[in-house]
Structures are given as C-alpha cells and as structure tokens.
Design a protein around this motif. Structure first.
Motif, short mmCIF file in Angstrom:
data_model
loop_
_atom_site.label_atom_id
_atom_site.label_comp_id
_atom_site.label_asym_id
_atom_site.label_seq_id
_atom_site.Cartn_x
_atom_site.Cartn_y
_atom_site.Cartn_z
N UNK A 293 -31.78 -49.68 -43.35
CA UNK A 293 -31.66 -48.57 -42.40
C UNK A 293 -30.24 -48.02 -42.35
N UNK A 294 -29.28 -48.78 -42.87
CA UNK A 294 -27.88 -48.33 -42.88
C UNK A 294 -27.53 -47.55 -44.14
N UNK A 295 -28.41 -47.60 -45.13
CA UNK A 295 -28.13 -47.01 -46.44
C UNK A 295 -28.74 -45.61 -46.55
N UNK A 296 -27.91 -44.65 -46.91
CA UNK A 296 -28.36 -43.29 -47.18
C UNK A 296 -28.12 -43.03 -48.67
N UNK A 297 -29.15 -43.32 -49.49
CA UNK A 297 -28.98 -43.19 -50.95
C UNK A 297 -28.83 -41.74 -51.37
N UNK A 298 -29.46 -40.83 -50.64
CA UNK A 298 -29.39 -39.41 -51.00
C UNK A 298 -27.96 -38.89 -50.92
N UNK A 319 -20.50 -44.64 -51.38
CA UNK A 319 -21.00 -45.53 -52.43
C UNK A 319 -20.77 -44.92 -53.80
N UNK A 320 -20.16 -45.70 -54.67
CA UNK A 320 -19.93 -45.26 -56.04
C UNK A 320 -21.26 -45.28 -56.81
N UNK A 321 -21.24 -44.73 -58.01
CA UNK A 321 -22.46 -44.72 -58.82
C UNK A 321 -22.93 -46.13 -59.12
N UNK A 327 -28.03 -51.21 -55.73
CA UNK A 327 -29.04 -51.11 -54.67
C UNK A 327 -30.42 -50.79 -55.23
N UNK A 328 -30.48 -49.89 -56.21
CA UNK A 328 -31.79 -49.52 -56.76
C UNK A 328 -32.39 -50.63 -57.62
N UNK A 329 -31.56 -51.53 -58.11
CA UNK A 329 -32.06 -52.62 -58.96
C UNK A 329 -32.49 -53.85 -58.18
N UNK A 330 -32.21 -53.86 -56.88
CA UNK A 330 -32.53 -55.04 -56.08
C UNK A 330 -34.03 -55.19 -55.85
#
Length: 445
Positions: A293-298, A319-321, A327-330
C-alpha cells in the motif's frame, strides 16, 4: 545559749520548708528509680526467666529457653494490655525505649497501640496484594506503546533485554520498591556496564521509561532511580569512557558495484531486500516492514508513513529502475500486505534476515545500516548534489522550510535523479577507487 522555742511560728515555717525540699528530692529520686532501670549490661547478663521493668511500661521478657524480647504493658479502659516490641537481638535497649514512647503518645490520643499496629499491617498486606510488580508494569508499558513504535521488532527487543537483565533482579518486586540500589545491581551484574555499555545503556533507559510510566499512573512516588543526569551519572562512568563508540561498518563506495553484483547472484527474498535497501538508502526496519500500500509503481515512489520512521516524519523515496525491477520480480501472495515476505505466511522478513545475508556472503565486517554511509560518502565525494538534498534522501531531519522546498515537484525530480545516479553507480563493477569517475549530473541541482 538562747532558748530554742520548738513551737514558735518561725521554727515551724523553717521546718515545713525543709520538709518540702526533702519531699521533692525524694519524689525525684523515686521517679528516677522507676524509669531507665535497665542497662545494656544488665539486659545482656539477665538469663533468669521473668519480666524485668525498665520503667513507664517497658519490660524485658526472658523466656524459659533464654530468648529475650521487649514488652510494652499498659492499661486501656480498665483492661491490661501487652504489646511485643521485638527481639533484643534486633531491637537494642535505646530503640526499645523509643518504641515504648511512641506507644505512650498513641495512648494520649486514646488509641490502642495494638489495634493501630494491626490496622497498619492489614493496610500494608492489602497494598501488597494489589501492588503492581515491575514486570507487570513493563508489560503494560510495552502494550501501551507497541502501536507507536515504527519498528515492529521493538517490543521483542524490549522484552528480551528486560528478561535478561532487569527481571532477575527486581521483576517480581513491587514497582514502587525499585530503588537506586536495585537499578545499580542490574546494571553492574556480570560487569554489564563495562563489558556491554550499549546494552546496559538501553536497559537503563528502558527501566527509566517504565518507572516514569508507573509514576504517572500512580503506582509509585518520588524521583526516578534509573535517571542518568544528576543521578546515575554520579555513580557510573560515562559510556564513552568504558568503550569507544562503534560506528556502523560501511563498505567503501568504490567497492559497491562488485558487492551488488554478488548480491544479485544470490537466490531468495532476503538478498533482494538487501539490494533494495542499498538502492533506496533506507534502514532495515523500513525495508522489511514495507507494505504494498506504500508503493506507487506508476509514479515510481515509495511513501513510508511517519509511524514507521525513526524521526516520526513521512519519508518519500523515489524508486530507480532497478528498484522497480526488484519489486516486480518478487513473489506475491494473495492478499499479502508485506512486500518482502518471510518464511511464515503473511509475515514479513525478520529484522535479522538482511544481516544473515551478509553473513552468508562472509561479510561479517559489514552492517546493513552501513550502506547508508556508503551512499552518503559517494554522494558527497562523487557528485555535486547539495547537502540538504542528501540529508532528505537519508530521512534525516531538516528545517521545515527546506523540507517544504524539496517536497515541490521540481525538487523531487532532483531527488529522483540522485537515486537513479546511485543505482547506476551500484550497477558498475569497478572496485578500485582510482577508477571511479565522478558523476556530475547533479551539478546544477
């Protein structure tokens, strides 16, 4: 020789006056003979069973077995009463006389000394039965403050240190009875203060907080025996005097590329969390407690709420690339709250997970927190980003005016460039300081 008239008024007045003086002297002698009859020597020497008056109601009682006790005898409402004042071994003659005098004062107020003492004992027993022990106070304090601690492991750390060092000394004792001597005993046991000053200091601080809580709740009165300034600092050496301050071991920034490459080659969630912590320059507790809920990937932004921050202020991390790739690989569990999942379903990694990763790499010389120093050293020596921006990136407290400025969109973009530059630098594998090329992308920041 003149004739002495025994019946003259002058002779009679002189005789009466002499008799009065004699009577006063006799009366004073009788009073003196009725009080303080005993001496220390006579009390010690007396072995014959019986009662031996000292005066004014105080008696030495010698039992058949040879034991000696003090008795106070008095009359109240026409009834004879007898009150024990203690053993001769415990209560010397002088103290026995003082105790007897205290009882006579109660009789002046028409109070029965025996009943007064019985009531006082009952009151103490009642207070003891309902008294809060130090351990109970500690548990209540932890429960009351658990929700306010940013690190979910704090409660366990408090419990562990108290269990190890405070509870064995005064855990079961009423919190109102914890005094300086007991606090010192806990801090000096097994030379804790000199061999483990950091741990001892935490124990002292936690005991102080618990006792302050107990005072505020009405469970104890008076000064706090665990306070440092103006009290224990007079009894114990300063921490800096018994051990040098050990800063978190940090990796030279010239070696960070090779180190991150090694971390990438490891399997598991813990290495991914360690790399994420390095790339975001955040603390262990902030990473393992991260929630989706703390992460804004967009918008490539991680917003850590104030409740989880050491400074109790919200912290936004661009957040760097590479951080987004992690995060997406978790692995994701259905309805999972935490980003970095531990062995137990629905639970995050433990606080030790990242440190154990370093140990698996045989890098016991490093700490997770030390990578924040690595980032700071790199940014200060290899970039031109302003100091205030670096302090913000590390979530250090800056002035409200500075923070307000850096929260504006244009300043946030400069922080975003800073974190991307750091990620790019971490992706290099150069290990020699001489081969490091200064990054100047922040020169105009």
């Amino acid at each position: 020789m003149p004739f002495l008239n025994l019946h003259s008024s002058t002779f009679q007045r002189g005789l009466a006056k002499s008799n009065d003086k004699l009577y006063v002297r006799l009366s004073a002698w009788r009073v003196r003979m009725q009080i303080n009859r005993l001496t220390v020597a006579s009390v010690t020497a007396q072995n014959k069973p019986g009662l031996y008056a000292d005066g004014l109601g105080l008696y030495l009682q010698v039992a058949k077995g040879g034991s000696k006790t003090w008795i106070f005898r008095y009359m109240l409402a026409g009834r004879p009463r007898k009150m024990g004042l203690g053993s001769v071994h415990t209560v010397p003659l002088k103290m026995a006389r003082e105790k007897a005098a205290e009882q006579r004062l109660k009789l002046l107020d028409a109070d029965d000394p025996i009943e007064v003492r019985r009531a006082e004992r009952m009151e103490k027993l009642a207070a003891s039965a309902t008294a809060l022990s130090f351990k109970e106070a500690a548990e209540a304090y932890i429960k009351a403050h658990r929700a306010g601690w940013s690190n979910i492991k704090h409660a366990g750390q408090w419990e562990a240190t108290l269990e190890a060092y405070a509870y064995p000394v005064f855990g079961d004792l009423a919190v109102a009875r914890v005094d300086t001597a007991l606090v010192m005993k806990a801090l000096e046991k097994d030379n804790l203060w000199t061999t483990k000053p950091e741990t001892a200091s935490r124990v002292r601080g936690r005991v102080e907080s618990i006792l302050d809580w107990a005072t505020a709740r009405g469970h104890r009165k008076g000064d706090n025996p665990a306070r440092w300034r103006g009290h224990l600092d007079k009894l114990l050496p300063k921490r800096s005097k018994v051990a040098k301050v050990q800063h978190h071991a940090a990796l030279p920034y010239a070696e960070i590329g090779a180190f991150v490459a090694a971390v990438k080659g490891m399997e598991g969630v813990s290495p991914q969390a360690l790399e994420f912590a390095i790339l975001t320059a955040t603390r262990t507790g902030e990473v393992v407690g991260a929630r989706w809920s703390e992460i804004d990937t967009e918008n490539a932004l991680w917003t850590i709420p104030a409740s989880r921050m050491k400074a109790k202020r919200e912290h936004r991390v661009p957040l760097s690339k590479r951080a987004l790739e992690i995060l997406t690989s978790l692995p994701r569990e259905k309805d999972a709250e935490f980003v970095f999942i531990g062995d137990k379903k629905g639970q995050p990694l433990s606080n030790m997970a990242l440190l154990m990763t370093l140990r698996r790499m045989k890098r016991d010389d490093l700490t997770v927190h030390g990578f924040r120093s690595t980032f700071r050293d790199w940014a200060a020596e290899q970039t031109a980003y302003p100091n205030e921006l670096l302090e913000m990136a590390l979530a250090h407290v800056v002035s409200d005016k500075t923070e307000a400025a850096y929260r504006r969109g244009d300043m946030m973009e400069k922080r975003r460039r800073l974190m991307q530059d750091w990620a790019d630098f971490c992706a290099t594998k150069k290990t020699a300081a001489s081969n490091v090329t200064p990054i100047r992308s922040g020169a105009n920041a």
